[in-house]
Structures are given as C-alpha cells and as structure tokens.
Design an enzyme around this catalytic site. Structure first.
Site, PDB file in Angstrom:
ATOM      1  CD  GLU A 125       1.248   2.706  17.531  1.00 15.25           C
ATOM      2  OE1 GLU A 125       1.581   3.389  18.322  1.00 15.25           O
ATOM      3  OE2 GLU A 125       0.837   2.830  16.261  1.00 15.25           O
ATOM      4  CB  CYS A 138      -7.679  -1.329  13.374  1.00 12.10           C
ATOM      5  SG  CYS A 138      -6.832  -0.965  12.013  1.00 12.10           S
ATOM      6  CB  CYS A 149       1.456   4.084   1.135  1.00 12.07           C
ATOM      7  SG  CYS A 149       1.037   2.361   0.621  1.00 12.07           S
ATOM      8  N   GLY A 201       1.459  -2.798   8.478  1.00  3.81           N
ATOM      9  CA  GLY A 201       1.778  -4.217   7.694  1.00  3.81           C
ATOM     10  C   GLY A 201       0.607  -4.344   6.478  1.00  3.81           C
ATOM     11  CD  GLU A 202      -1.004  -5.717   1.400  1.00  4.46           C
ATOM     12  OE1 GLU A 202      -1.569  -6.863   1.610  1.00  4.46           O
ATOM     13  OE2 GLU A 202      -1.207  -4.759   1.279  1.00  4.46           O
ATOM     14  CB  SER A 233      -7.569  -3.410   4.287  1.00  7.42           C
ATOM     15  OG  SER A 233      -7.177  -2.283   3.357  1.00  7.42           O
ATOM     16  CB  SER A 255      -5.257   0.394   0.278  1.00  9.16           C
ATOM     17  OG  SER A 255      -4.996   1.621   0.932  1.00  9.16           O
ATOM     18  CG  HIS A 257      -5.401   5.264  -1.290  1.00 10.18           C
ATOM     19  ND1 HIS A 257      -6.752   5.461  -0.301  1.00 10.18           N
ATOM     20  CD2 HIS A 257      -4.910   4.232  -0.694  1.00 10.18           C
ATOM     21  CE1 HIS A 257      -6.541   4.825   0.807  1.00 10.18           C
ATOM     22  NE2 HIS A 257      -5.426   4.022   0.452  1.00 10.18           N
TER      23      HIS A 257
END
Length: 400
Positions: A125, A138, A149, A201-202, A233, A255, A257
C-alpha cells in the site's frame, strides 16, 4: 529463514525475507540507473556511440513525461521502440484498489507480480496526503515488515520480500498517473511534492534498492523531487544510518517512541539490538545534519505508556546537541490493538514542554483514519479476500 537471537530473552528480529524477487520474462525498465539502461540497450543491439543519447531519451520519457508505453516515445526511432517493446516494458505496479478518505487522503493497494506466476503476486500500500502547500506520498519498501513494533498494524505481518528499486519508484509513478501529475499538466504545478519512506517495511533493511530508487526520484532530469523533500524513516538500523547520509543524502526521521530502553524494547523490538544510546550517536554522526536539515524524531502518543511529563523531560535531555524536531503522532487505532491514544490535553502538555525547551514539536494531524491509511495502520487487507473479490476490486480500480 535466518533470524538474529538477542540476549536476555529478546524476541527474534527477522532479517531474511521469505521470498526473493523473480523478474518476469519481459522486465520493466523502471528503476534502472542510466548505466543499467545503457546495458539493456546494448543487449538489443544499440551501438555504443548511440547509447548515451538513447538513455537520455528513455530517461526523459519515463521519468519526466511518465510514458506508459514505448509507442509514446516519439523522439526514439520506430525500430528501437519495436526492439524495446519486444524485450522490455515500462510497467508500474498494478492498481488493485483505490480508497479515498473523507479528508482527501488516497490509499492505493498495488499488486507486484513475481515472475509470470499470478499466484505469487503480492500487494503493498502507498498513501497520498494532500495539504494546502504540499502533497506527500508515503511509500513502502517491503512486502510486510520485519520489526514487529507492538503499536503498528503493519508490524503484524511477516516479511515476505524486499521491493526492487523499480517497485519503489513505480509507486511514485502510479501516484502521478492517477493524479495526472506529469510534465504536461496544464497549470505546471505538482501534486506530489514530497516523498516519505514511511510505508510498509523498514527501508534500511532494503538499503540498496531504497538508495537506487531515491537517487532516481531525486534526479533533476526526471522525477525531480528535491532530496530535501524526501524523508527516510527508520526504526534504528544503526549501521546503515550514516551510510544513508553518505550515499542517499535525504532527510532522516527516527521512529523513536520511547525514552527508556526497557519500554522501547517492547514498542520497537529492534531496540534490543541497537539501543537508544547507539541510535542517538548515529544521529549525531549523520552527514549533513544541521539546523537547516534537522533530524525528525517520531513519537507516537500512547495513553499511560509514554506520554508523561517525565518522558517529555527525558526526551529533551537525550536529544541535546542533535539538530532535531519532534513529531508527535496521536496513536491511530486498528483492530486488535492493545493501545489507546493519549488524551488531547496530555498531548498538548507534552508538546508545550518540548516547545518551551526550544524544539519544534508539531502534533501530526491524523489523516485517512477512516480507510486505515494513517500512520501505523497500513496493512494489505486483500490477503483475506477470495480470488473473485480480488478480481472485482481490480475491475473497480481500472474503471476509475
């Protein structure tokens, strides 16, 4: 599948995708560098003396004009166009479905064939977020995700495979196709002005493909999006952070958090391998970081978990010396999550403390929540659909 086992009963962090990309019999030229395009031209008999010119022509038609077939490339001879069409395509990912949010956000479900086997096709997506002064796309870098995560819907998927450079660039090209956003737009404006590698994904676990794709996206003779308008990111793949600054040169977002390793180990399990201290040192070493090119620290606001004023104070303390801004993200709920979004009053108190300490601390306005397109919500729902339902979705997308 290989995994990395961390000490102290840490969870497994998957690194190796379940599958590898298998190109179709007629591969797309999208995502190839200029030198790779020259090699492909050589394979179909284009003389060495002509290749540089033909590469520039292809580059212009693919990335500046958005040509969807070789027939459109009128400045290239018919003979070469015929040879190209016999061996290659300029295909992008296929739009399976498009959803449009009440706030104008668009989410596309994109089909990625593997070889010529339809059953092996996967979906990712990507999301377009229109604003008054910009349009942000994005983009995804993997099918699924490796990081697990705990607050992220995408993280509930397994990592199936890495995307190719062509599949990453192809997402931007699909968006421009759907938005009529190529060079011949009558008003000369652009709808896609910013790119964020914040989808599925990373990115830094698919480094080479992401690098190659973003260098194409930032090329002034093609898609032409400034590297200062491209943000990568990462959840903290420390060894590749400085490398990204050296080889890609785009804006960096972390990222984060959490401000304590114990909590970040739970929220972002990669922290067990690369704890906060190592991550922040990599940020201090990031090439080009300055007050004009600040690193963005993303911080999702979880009620009663990471939103206290003590957390805000420690966040300010730990970022000292790093050119930074803190992006506060109200948690976007998804089915089955155990977390709640922080109360708005608490988010404002958190933001105010950070702002008074001298850091920009915008609160990200949730976009596309009604179509599960907001931050942390991306996940391919069509995995659950029957073949007939998938076919119906594709038919609807084609008629839009």
């Amino acid at each position: 599948m290989q995994t990395s086992t961390e000490p102290h009963n840490a969870i497994l962090v998957e690194k190796t995708p379940l599958e590898t990309y298998v190109p179709p019999a007629k591969p797309s030229l999208i995502g190839l560098s200029r030198s790779e395009l020259a090699d492909r031209l050589g394979e179909i008999g284009v003389a060495p003396a002509q290749r540089k010119m033909r590469v520039q022509q292809l580059w212009h038609w693919m990335y500046f004009r958005g040509a969807q077939s070789f027939d459109e490339m009128s400045s290239i001879s018919k003979g070469i166009r015929a040879e190209l069409a016999q061996h290659f395509t300029v295909d992008r990912p296929e739009v399976v479905a498009e959803q449009i949010s009440n706030d104008g956000t668009r989410k596309w479900l994109l089909r990625l064939p593997s070889g010529d086997n339809v059953e092996k096709a996967h979906e990712v997506e990507c999301v377009y977020i229109p604003e008054t002064d910009r349009g942000t796309l994005c983009v995804s870098s993997q099918v699924g995700c490796t990081l697990n995560c705990s607050f992220c819907h995408t993280g509930t998927q397994r990592l199936v495979r890495n995307l190719t450079a062509g599949e990453i660039v192809g997402q931007i090209m699909v968006a421009r196709d759907r938005l009529n956003d190529w060079a011949d737009r009558e008003d000369g404006t652009r709808r896609v002005t910013n790119i964020v590698m914040m989808g599925m994904g990373e990115p830094l676990y698919n480094f080479d493909a992401v690098r190659d794709a973003l260098l194409i996206v930032g090329d002034n003779e093609g898609i032409g999006i400034s590297r200062r308008r491209i943000t990568l990111s990462t959840s903290g793949v420390v060894p590749n952070i400085v490398r990204a600054g050296e080889e890609i040169g785009v804006m960096l977002a972390i990222s984060l958090h959490a401000v304590r390793d114990e909590l970040r180990n739970e929220l972002v399990p990669l922290n067990r391998k690369y704890p906060i201290k190592e991550l922040l040192q990599a940020c201090r070493d990031y090439p080009g970081a300055s007050n004009a090119r600040r690193i963005t620290f993303e911080y999702v606001m979880l009620k009663g978990v990471n939103d206290s004023l003590d957390d805000a104070k420690l966040l300010v303390k730990m970022l000292k010396g790093i050119p930074a801004k803190i992006n506060l993200i109200p948690f976007n709920p998804w089915p089955g999550t155990a977390y709640e979004c922080s109360d708005w009053d608490q988010i404002e108190k958190f933001s105010e403390y950070i702002f008074n300490a001298g850091y920009s601390s915008p609160v990200r306005t949730p976009r596309g929540r009604d179509i599960l397109a907001a931050c942390g919500q991306l996940k391919s729902e069509t995995e659950k659909l029957s073949a007939r339902e998938r076919q119906a979705l594709r038919a609807m997308a084609m008629t839009d």
